[in-house]
Design a protein around this motif. Structure first.
Motif, PDB file in Angstrom:
ATOM      1  N   LEU A  63       0.877  -1.211  -0.197  1.00  0.00           N
ATOM      2  CA  LEU A  63       0.043   0.156   0.106  1.00  0.00           C
ATOM      3  C   LEU A  63       0.805   1.085   0.072  1.00  0.00           C
ATOM      4  O   LEU A  63       2.006   1.172   0.450  1.00  0.00           O
ATOM      5  CB  LEU A  63      -0.718   0.116   1.220  1.00  0.00           C
ATOM      6  N   MET A  64       0.519   2.233  -0.774  1.00  0.00           N
ATOM      7  CA  MET A  64       0.943   3.546  -0.439  1.00  0.00           C
ATOM      8  C   MET A  64       0.119   4.461   0.337  1.00  0.00           C
ATOM      9  O   MET A  64      -1.148   4.661   0.057  1.00  0.00           O
ATOM     10  CB  MET A  64       1.320   4.234  -1.951  1.00  0.00           C
ATOM     11  N   LEU A  65       0.832   5.077   1.415  1.00  0.00           N
ATOM     12  CA  LEU A  65       0.174   5.995   2.359  1.00  0.00           C
ATOM     13  C   LEU A  65       0.358   7.523   2.026  1.00  0.00           C
ATOM     14  O   LEU A  65       1.367   7.891   1.803  1.00  0.00           O
ATOM     15  CB  LEU A  65       0.219   6.039   3.583  1.00  0.00           C
ATOM     16  N   GLY A  66      -0.651   8.443   2.054  1.00  0.00           N
ATOM     17  CA  GLY A  66      -0.339   9.799   1.557  1.00  0.00           C
ATOM     18  C   GLY A  66      -0.994  10.778   2.666  1.00  0.00           C
ATOM     19  O   GLY A  66      -0.425  10.784   3.851  1.00  0.00           O
ATOM     20  N   ARG A  67      -2.058  11.163   2.409  1.00  0.00           N
ATOM     21  CA  ARG A  67      -2.895  12.066   3.405  1.00  0.00           C
ATOM     22  C   ARG A  67      -3.081  11.311   4.811  1.00  0.00           C
ATOM     23  O   ARG A  67      -2.978  12.144   5.729  1.00  0.00           O
ATOM     24  CB  ARG A  67      -4.097  12.551   2.714  1.00  0.00           C
ATOM     25  N   GLY A  68      -3.467  10.141   4.812  1.00  0.00           N
ATOM     26  CA  GLY A  68      -3.512   9.549   5.955  1.00  0.00           C
ATOM     27  C   GLY A  68      -2.373   9.612   7.054  1.00  0.00           C
ATOM     28  O   GLY A  68      -2.635   9.649   8.136  1.00  0.00           O
ATOM     29  N   MET A  69      -1.070   9.349   6.210  1.00  0.00           N
ATOM     30  CA  MET A  69       0.244   9.487   7.143  1.00  0.00           C
ATOM     31  C   MET A  69       0.269  10.982   7.904  1.00  0.00           C
ATOM     32  O   MET A  69       0.768  11.019   8.516  1.00  0.00           O
ATOM     33  CB  MET A  69       1.150   9.114   6.476  1.00  0.00           C
ATOM     34  N   ILE A  70      -0.278  12.191   7.002  1.00  0.00           N
ATOM     35  CA  ILE A  70      -0.031  13.341   7.238  1.00  0.00           C
ATOM     36  C   ILE A  70      -0.925  13.539   8.398  1.00  0.00           C
ATOM     37  O   ILE A  70      -0.415  14.079   9.374  1.00  0.00           O
ATOM     38  CB  ILE A  70      -0.266  14.147   6.012  1.00  0.00           C
ATOM     39  N   ARG A  71      -2.154  13.072   8.357  1.00  0.00           N
ATOM     40  CA  ARG A  71      -3.228  13.197   9.492  1.00  0.00           C
ATOM     41  C   ARG A  71      -2.890  12.700  10.440  1.00  0.00           C
ATOM     42  O   ARG A  71      -2.964  13.105  11.913  1.00  0.00           O
ATOM     43  CB  ARG A  71      -4.616  12.822   9.140  1.00  0.00           C
ATOM     44  N   ASP A  72      -2.273  11.101  10.462  1.00  0.00           N
ATOM     45  CA  ASP A  72      -1.828  10.558  11.599  1.00  0.00           C
ATOM     46  C   ASP A  72      -0.501   9.900  11.364  1.00  0.00           C
ATOM     47  O   ASP A  72      -0.438   8.791  10.733  1.00  0.00           O
ATOM     48  CB  ASP A  72      -2.811   9.198  11.751  1.00  0.00           C
ATOM     49  N   PRO A  73       0.528  10.340  12.091  1.00  0.00           N
ATOM     50  CA  PRO A  73       1.962   9.873  11.776  1.00  0.00           C
ATOM     51  C   PRO A  73       2.202   8.551  12.173  1.00  0.00           C
ATOM     52  O   PRO A  73       3.098   7.701  12.017  1.00  0.00           O
ATOM     53  CB  PRO A  73       2.691  10.785  12.642  1.00  0.00           C
ATOM     54  N   GLY A  74       1.269   8.052  13.025  1.00  0.00           N
ATOM     55  CA  GLY A  74       1.249   6.599  13.537  1.00  0.00           C
ATOM     56  C   GLY A  74       0.599   5.678  12.560  1.00  0.00           C
ATOM     57  O   GLY A  74       0.363   4.225  13.091  1.00  0.00           O
ATOM     58  N   LEU A  75       0.031   5.928  11.471  1.00  0.00           N
ATOM     59  CA  LEU A  75      -0.657   5.152  10.798  1.00  0.00           C
ATOM     60  C   LEU A  75      -0.104   4.136  10.006  1.00  0.00           C
ATOM     61  O   LEU A  75      -0.580   2.716  10.366  1.00  0.00           O
ATOM     62  CB  LEU A  75      -1.375   5.818   9.588  1.00  0.00           C
ATOM     63  N   ALA A  76       1.055   4.020   9.562  1.00  0.00           N
ATOM     64  CA  ALA A  76       1.892   2.946   9.393  1.00  0.00           C
ATOM     65  C   ALA A  76       2.079   1.843  10.181  1.00  0.00           C
ATOM     66  O   ALA A  76       2.092   0.598  10.233  1.00  0.00           O
ATOM     67  CB  ALA A  76       3.262   3.327   8.466  1.00  0.00           C
ATOM     68  N   LEU A  77       2.589   2.322  11.692  1.00  0.00           N
ATOM     69  CA  LEU A  77       2.749   1.364  12.683  1.00  0.00           C
ATOM     70  C   LEU A  77       1.045   0.775  13.061  1.00  0.00           C
ATOM     71  O   LEU A  77       1.382  -0.451  13.605  1.00  0.00           O
ATOM     72  CB  LEU A  77       3.168   2.067  13.924  1.00  0.00           C
ATOM     73  N   ALA A  78       0.247   1.574  13.010  1.00  0.00           N
ATOM     74  CA  ALA A  78      -1.169   0.966  13.118  1.00  0.00           C
ATOM     75  C   ALA A  78      -1.426  -0.155  12.417  1.00  0.00           C
ATOM     76  O   ALA A  78      -1.867  -1.167  12.835  1.00  0.00           O
ATOM     77  CB  ALA A  78      -2.131   1.890  13.243  1.00  0.00           C
ATOM     78  N   ILE A  79      -1.100   0.033  10.990  1.00  0.00           N
ATOM     79  CA  ILE A  79      -1.497  -1.144  10.003  1.00  0.00           C
ATOM     80  C   ILE A  79      -0.625  -2.246  10.331  1.00  0.00           C
ATOM     81  O   ILE A  79      -1.401  -3.359  10.226  1.00  0.00           O
ATOM     82  CB  ILE A  79      -1.112  -0.309   8.602  1.00  0.00           C
ATOM     83  N   ARG A  80       0.690  -2.204  10.726  1.00  0.00           N
ATOM     84  CA  ARG A  80       1.528  -3.147  10.939  1.00  0.00           C
ATOM     85  C   ARG A  80       1.038  -3.862  12.112  1.00  0.00           C
ATOM     86  O   ARG A  80       1.006  -5.283  12.230  1.00  0.00           O
ATOM     87  CB  ARG A  80       2.758  -2.706  11.201  1.00  0.00           C
ATOM     88  N   ALA A  81       0.419  -3.295  13.236  1.00  0.00           N
ATOM     89  CA  ALA A  81       0.112  -3.730  14.510  1.00  0.00           C
ATOM     90  C   ALA A  81      -1.386  -4.336  14.277  1.00  0.00           C
ATOM     91  O   ALA A  81      -1.345  -5.560  14.838  1.00  0.00           O
ATOM     92  CB  ALA A  81      -0.262  -2.644  15.505  1.00  0.00           C
TER      93      ALA A  81
END
Length: 327
Positions: free
Chosen positions: A220-238
């Motif tokens: 996946l590629m994350l754009g505005r979601g990561m800007i809004r929530d800097p922890g999004l990638a970690l949340a997806i992995r968790a």
């Protein structure tokens, strides 16, 4: 694999540094480098992608792939070869930018009406770089409509793109929800041997899972979601591991930690951005954070009319000391 998207005018090397410090991102793609009719000097590349001076990686070690935007196959190829010489972590080709100015000059998403040209650009780039040098591309589903989405994706893959990011909207749809993930699934079925990466409307770990299920794409590629929530990638992995967002890395997603990220971002832009533009840059990110953090909404309202960098800086240090003391 989770990629950090290029976002012209927002996600520059300072914000790439900040967000990759938080963790969870495997690779970044830079803002586009406009290619017209000449071979660009190295300083143009290193101004937009200063990571090229450091092994093509952010300070936290995440690879950065420069992105080229243009329509002339020979010129794109020549500049891709220059990037290889500079030690870039591959090259990405932009066929998704929706900006009117870019499209008027035959760049970005407007080229999705010309699948043959897409093929020729990628093929020329592929021939110009070493065999082991990665060539990827980013596209939308189309320009006015998505009728040629599969045809365009096949043209890019047949030209030699090893990876293909698909933003699940047309240029005409802009950024309006929803993202049409099912159309990425159509491309997935046509390109079973190409690494396909889904992009669009991924705001939460739940969105990420639904996107994967719908598209058949693991990456996946994350754009505005990561800007809004800097922890999004970690949340997806968790979430993949069966943990909650908070369980994953609470220090990366709570507001006091985000305040420290804002402070570091301010320090970086203060080194290189003219004083009259600094407040705007900080408020631009703070505005996005409002979607995830109630504290960001209050902060944005307080600073909305403030332009003096000294006042912004005083607020940042004051609030950071306060939150550090409370924690």
């Amino acid at each position: 694999m989770l990629l950090l998207a290029p976002m012209e005018g927002l996600l520059d090397h300072s914000l790439r540094d900040i967000l990759t410090r938080v963790g969870g991102i495997d690779r970044c793609v830079s803002e586009f480098i406009r290619v017209t009719d000449q071979l660009l000097p190295p300083r143009v590349y290193t101004r937009i992608v200063p990571e090229l001076l450091h092994g093509s990686r952010t300070p936290s070690g995440v690879p950065v792939r420069p992105q080229l935007l243009g329509s002339d196959p020979a010129c794109m190829a020549e500049n891709a070869a220059r990037l290889a010489e500079l030690g870039a972590f591959g090259v990405d080709l932009n066929f998704g930018c929706p900006a009117k100015t870019v499209n008027r000059h035959r760049g970005g998403a407007v080229l999705l009406d010309e699948p043959e040209l897409l093929h020729d650009i990628v093929a020329a780039v592929r021939r110009s770089v070493p065999a082991g040098f990665a060539v990827s591309a980013k596209m939308r589903l189309g320009y006015a409509d998505d009728a040629r989405a599969v045809e365009c994706a096949c043209a890019l893959a047949e030209g030699g793109a090893q990876e293909l990011v698909v933003h699940a909207r047309t240029r005409a749809q802009g950024y309006r929800p929803p993202a049409h993930w099912a159309r990425i699934a159509d491309i997935r079925r046509a390109l079973s041997d190409t690494v396909l990466i889904a992009n669009g409307e991924i705001w939460t770990a739940e969105d990420a899972e639904r996107c994967r299920q719908t598209t058949g794409c693991e990456s996946l590629m994350l754009g505005r979601g990561m800007i809004r929530d800097p922890g999004l990638a970690l949340a997806i992995r968790a979430a993949q591991a069966g943990a909650t967002h908070a369980d994953a890395a609470p220090e990366a997603v709570d507001w006091p930690s985000v305040r420290l990220l804002l402070l570091e971002f301010w320090r970086q832009i203060s080194w290189r951005v003219a004083p009259r533009h600094r407040a705007g840059r900080l408020k631009q990110w703070l505005s996005s954070l409002r979607g995830r953090y109630p504290e960001a909404r209050a902060a944005f309202e307080r600073l909305r009319l403030v332009q003096d960098p000294a006042l912004i800086e005083a607020w940042l240090f004051e609030e950071t000391r306060a939150t550090t003391t409370l924690s």
